[in-house]
Design a protein around this motif. Structure first.
Motif, mmCIF file in Angstrom:
data_model
loop_
_atom_site.group_PDB
_atom_site.id
_atom_site.type_symbol
_atom_site.label_atom_id
_atom_site.label_comp_id
_atom_site.label_asym_id
_atom_site.label_seq_id
_atom_site.Cartn_x
_atom_site.Cartn_y
_atom_site.Cartn_z
ATOM 1 N N PHE A 1 0.828 -1.204 0.000
ATOM 2 C CA PHE A 1 0.000 0.000 0.000
ATOM 3 C C PHE A 1 0.864 1.257 0.000
ATOM 4 C CE2 PHE A 1 -2.848 -3.218 1.717
ATOM 5 C CZ PHE A 1 -3.959 -3.026 0.912
ATOM 6 N N LEU A 2 1.957 1.209 0.736
ATOM 7 C CA LEU A 2 2.858 2.362 0.764
ATOM 8 C C LEU A 2 3.498 2.572 -0.600
ATOM 9 C CD1 LEU A 2 4.534 1.848 4.248
ATOM 10 C CD2 LEU A 2 2.624 3.350 3.655
ATOM 11 N N ASP A 3 3.893 1.488 -1.250
ATOM 12 C CA ASP A 3 4.477 1.591 -2.583
ATOM 13 C C ASP A 3 3.488 2.243 -3.548
ATOM 14 O OD1 ASP A 3 6.315 0.832 -4.888
ATOM 15 O OD2 ASP A 3 4.499 -0.296 -5.392
ATOM 16 N N CYS A 4 2.248 1.790 -3.507
ATOM 17 C CA CYS A 4 1.232 2.370 -4.400
ATOM 18 C C CYS A 4 1.005 3.850 -4.095
ATOM 19 C CB CYS A 4 -0.077 1.599 -4.294
ATOM 20 S SG CYS A 4 -0.021 0.002 -5.112
ATOM 21 N N ALA A 5 0.933 4.194 -2.814
ATOM 22 C CA ALA A 5 0.730 5.594 -2.428
ATOM 23 C C ALA A 5 1.894 6.457 -2.917
ATOM 24 C CB ALA A 5 0.574 5.717 -0.920
ATOM 25 N N LEU A 6 3.114 5.956 -2.766
ATOM 26 C CA LEU A 6 4.285 6.708 -3.223
ATOM 27 C C LEU A 6 4.251 6.924 -4.727
ATOM 28 C CD1 LEU A 6 7.125 5.051 -1.106
ATOM 29 C CD2 LEU A 6 6.534 7.477 -1.121
ATOM 30 N N ARG A 7 4.032 5.854 -5.475
ATOM 31 C CA ARG A 7 4.078 5.952 -6.933
ATOM 32 C C ARG A 7 2.912 6.749 -7.504
ATOM 33 N NH1 ARG A 7 3.719 1.553 -9.761
ATOM 34 N NH2 ARG A 7 2.876 0.227 -8.146
ATOM 35 N N GLN A 8 1.766 6.707 -6.839
ATOM 36 C CA GLN A 8 0.603 7.449 -7.327
ATOM 37 C C GLN A 8 0.512 8.855 -6.740
ATOM 38 O OE1 GLN A 8 -1.475 6.197 -9.765
ATOM 39 N NE2 GLN A 8 0.148 4.667 -9.803
ATOM 40 N N LYS A 9 1.429 9.153 -5.820
ATOM 41 C CA LYS A 9 1.405 10.443 -5.119
ATOM 42 C C LYS A 9 0.021 10.665 -4.497
ATOM 43 C CE LYS A 9 4.964 12.517 -8.006
ATOM 44 N NZ LYS A 9 5.381 11.375 -8.748
#
Length: 76
Positions: free
Chosen positions: A44-52
């Motif tokens: 979830f953190l990876d997705c949040a980072l990449r999607q800003k």
């Protein structure tokens, strides 16, 4: 919760637009190892980072890690 309330909740949930995003599993595992959290949470953190995008969670440890990674969080 009554059956009627649960059914209403499911109807509301169905209206939420959901977009499936591939996770960078290598990055998620790296986040997991560096922050001592489960890989599942790191996805979830990876997705949040990449999607800003902000992270919505009730998990206080995950929220703290998100903030340490400069991910904005939303309270439920």
């Amino acid at each position: 919760m009554s059956l009627a309330e649960a059914e209403k909740g499911l109807e509301i949930f169905k209206k939420i637009p959901i977009r499936y995003i591939e996770t960078d599993f290598a990055n998620a595992v790296t986040i997991s190892q560096k922050t001592n959290i489960y890989a599942y949470d790191a996805y979830f953190l990876d997705c949040a980072l990449r999607q800003k995008a902000p992270l919505l969670t009730l998990d206080s440890k995950l929220c703290a890690v998100a903030k340490s990674l400069k991910i904005s969080t939303l309270e439920a």
